[in-house]
Write a protein that holds these residues in place. Sequence first.
Motif, PDB file in Angstrom:
ATOM      1  N   SER A  83      40.087  43.279  33.152  1.00  0.00           N
ATOM      2  CA  SER A  83      39.839  42.766  31.708  1.00  0.00           C
ATOM      3  C   SER A  83      40.514  41.507  31.710  1.00  0.00           C
ATOM      4  N   GLY A  84      40.042  40.532  31.546  1.00  0.00           N
ATOM      5  CA  GLY A  84      40.554  39.102  31.683  1.00  0.00           C
ATOM      6  C   GLY A  84      41.111  38.947  32.912  1.00  0.00           C
ATOM      7  N   ASP A  85      42.462  38.465  32.839  1.00  0.00           N
ATOM      8  CA  ASP A  85      43.071  38.229  33.976  1.00  0.00           C
ATOM      9  C   ASP A  85      43.930  39.380  34.547  1.00  0.00           C
ATOM     10  N   ALA A  86      43.684  40.658  34.082  1.00  0.00           N
ATOM     11  CA  ALA A  86      44.487  41.844  34.564  1.00  0.00           C
ATOM     12  C   ALA A  86      43.589  43.091  34.787  1.00  0.00           C
ATOM     13  N   LEU A  87      44.180  44.097  35.355  1.00  0.00           N
ATOM     14  CA  LEU A  87      43.411  45.182  35.225  1.00  0.00           C
ATOM     15  C   LEU A  87      43.973  46.496  34.436  1.00  0.00           C
ATOM     16  N   ARG A  88      43.266  46.860  33.417  1.00  0.00           N
ATOM     17  CA  ARG A  88      43.629  48.056  32.839  1.00  0.00           C
ATOM     18  C   ARG A  88      43.634  49.341  34.016  1.00  0.00           C
ATOM     19  N   THR A  89      44.597  49.813  33.660  1.00  0.00           N
ATOM     20  CA  THR A  89      44.852  51.067  34.933  1.00  0.00           C
ATOM     21  C   THR A  89      45.223  52.276  34.202  1.00  0.00           C
ATOM     22  N   TRP A  90      44.506  53.643  34.871  1.00  0.00           N
ATOM     23  CA  TRP A  90      45.098  54.633  34.609  1.00  0.00           C
ATOM     24  C   TRP A  90      44.839  55.644  35.833  1.00  0.00           C
ATOM     25  N   ALA A 144      31.749  64.875  39.431  1.00  0.00           N
ATOM     26  CA  ALA A 144      30.468  64.834  38.569  1.00  0.00           C
ATOM     27  C   ALA A 144      30.697  66.044  37.584  1.00  0.00           C
ATOM     28  N   LYS A 145      30.647  65.485  36.310  1.00  0.00           N
ATOM     29  CA  LYS A 145      30.635  66.396  35.077  1.00  0.00           C
ATOM     30  C   LYS A 145      32.156  67.318  34.945  1.00  0.00           C
ATOM     31  N   SER A 146      33.168  66.708  35.312  1.00  0.00           N
ATOM     32  CA  SER A 146      34.594  66.901  35.335  1.00  0.00           C
ATOM     33  C   SER A 146      35.368  66.355  34.409  1.00  0.00           C
ATOM     34  N   GLN A 147      36.406  67.106  33.966  1.00  0.00           N
ATOM     35  CA  GLN A 147      37.381  66.426  33.164  1.00  0.00           C
ATOM     36  C   GLN A 147      38.886  66.493  33.739  1.00  0.00           C
ATOM     37  N   GLN A 148      39.633  65.519  33.455  1.00  0.00           N
ATOM     38  CA  GLN A 148      41.019  65.469  34.075  1.00  0.00           C
ATOM     39  C   GLN A 148      42.025  64.764  33.169  1.00  0.00           C
ATOM     40  N   ALA A 149      43.239  65.226  33.281  1.00  0.00           N
ATOM     41  CA  ALA A 149      43.924  64.320  32.713  1.00  0.00           C
ATOM     42  C   ALA A 149      44.343  62.958  33.199  1.00  0.00           C
ATOM     43  N   ALA A 150      44.381  61.957  32.351  1.00  0.00           N
ATOM     44  CA  ALA A 150      44.646  60.550  33.151  1.00  0.00           C
ATOM     45  C   ALA A 150      45.937  60.060  32.081  1.00  0.00           C
ATOM     46  N   SER A 151      46.752  59.063  32.982  1.00  0.00           N
ATOM     47  CA  SER A 151      47.866  58.698  32.385  1.00  0.00           C
ATOM     48  C   SER A 151      47.567  57.008  32.288  1.00  0.00           C
ATOM     49  N   PRO A 152      47.705  56.502  31.295  1.00  0.00           N
ATOM     50  CA  PRO A 152      47.676  54.938  31.020  1.00  0.00           C
ATOM     51  C   PRO A 152      48.872  54.431  31.841  1.00  0.00           C
ATOM     52  N   LEU A 153      48.705  53.420  32.622  1.00  0.00           N
ATOM     53  CA  LEU A 153      49.663  52.776  33.358  1.00  0.00           C
ATOM     54  C   LEU A 153      49.676  51.061  32.836  1.00  0.00           C
ATOM     55  N   PRO A 154      50.944  50.615  32.982  1.00  0.00           N
ATOM     56  CA  PRO A 154      50.829  48.930  32.711  1.00  0.00           C
ATOM     57  C   PRO A 154      49.618  48.263  33.623  1.00  0.00           C
ATOM     58  N   ASP A 155      49.333  47.163  33.030  1.00  0.00           N
ATOM     59  CA  ASP A 155      48.180  46.550  33.607  1.00  0.00           C
ATOM     60  C   ASP A 155      48.790  45.966  34.811  1.00  0.00           C
ATOM     61  N   HIS A 156      47.785  45.906  35.780  1.00  0.00           N
ATOM     62  CA  HIS A 156      47.751  45.675  37.183  1.00  0.00           C
ATOM     63  C   HIS A 156      47.365  44.114  37.515  1.00  0.00           C
ATOM     64  N   ARG A 157      47.943  43.490  38.484  1.00  0.00           N
ATOM     65  CA  ARG A 157      47.264  42.185  38.957  1.00  0.00           C
ATOM     66  C   ARG A 157      45.807  42.457  39.557  1.00  0.00           C
ATOM     67  N   LEU A 158      44.950  41.198  39.201  1.00  0.00           N
ATOM     68  CA  LEU A 158      43.587  41.399  39.778  1.00  0.00           C
ATOM     69  C   LEU A 158      43.595  41.481  41.480  1.00  0.00           C
ATOM     70  N   ALA A 159      44.725  41.132  42.121  1.00  0.00           N
ATOM     71  CA  ALA A 159      44.741  41.195  43.561  1.00  0.00           C
ATOM     72  C   ALA A 159      44.464  42.448  43.858  1.00  0.00           C
ATOM     73  N   TYR A 160      44.648  43.679  43.151  1.00  0.00           N
ATOM     74  CA  TYR A 160      44.257  44.935  43.652  1.00  0.00           C
ATOM     75  C   TYR A 160      42.851  45.354  43.629  1.00  0.00           C
ATOM     76  N   LEU A 161      41.966  44.412  43.271  1.00  0.00           N
ATOM     77  CA  LEU A 161      40.592  44.593  43.389  1.00  0.00           C
ATOM     78  C   LEU A 161      40.166  44.548  44.968  1.00  0.00           C
ATOM     79  N   GLU A 162      40.917  43.916  45.717  1.00  0.00           N
ATOM     80  CA  GLU A 162      40.719  43.676  47.222  1.00  0.00           C
ATOM     81  C   GLU A 162      41.763  44.335  47.924  1.00  0.00           C
ATOM     82  N   TYR A 163      42.914  44.546  47.410  1.00  0.00           N
ATOM     83  CA  TYR A 163      44.035  44.746  48.332  1.00  0.00           C
ATOM     84  C   TYR A 163      44.094  46.306  48.639  1.00  0.00           C
ATOM     85  N   GLU A 164      44.556  46.267  49.873  1.00  0.00           N
ATOM     86  CA  GLU A 164      44.876  47.625  50.587  1.00  0.00           C
ATOM     87  C   GLU A 164      46.269  47.425  51.348  1.00  0.00           C
ATOM     88  N   GLY A 165      47.323  48.244  51.193  1.00  0.00           N
ATOM     89  CA  GLY A 165      48.346  48.324  51.990  1.00  0.00           C
ATOM     90  C   GLY A 165      49.828  49.005  51.138  1.00  0.00           C
TER      91      GLY A 165
END
Length: 115
Positions: free
Chosen positions: A22-29, A37-58
Amino acid sequence: MPRFVLLAHDHPTPHFDFMLESGDALRTWRIDQIPAAKSQQAASPLPDHRLAYLEYEGPVSGNRGHVKRVDRGEYSIISESSEAIEVEISGVLLRGHARLEKHGEHWLFSWSQQA
């Protein structure tokens, strides 16, 4: 098109981070299980994260565990309000309709697989 990523994160307990570009950040849950599929579960909103996490592992800074990418792709918004966001996701594993909906102080994540 904006991108999404689903990360496996092992800190403080194993869970998944569902992130929407979302723009220059990642909205995160935080969700406890990989979407089914066809499931529902609790989600917790977290602070926005850096776009680097689109590619980052580690390792995550501050001794906050490690992340590993489970899926990634693009998404389009179907609808959005202060109470819910619905997106069509097109990833490698997850393809279909995802919905994050606020219920009082809590959020629910649901996903239905594309046929």
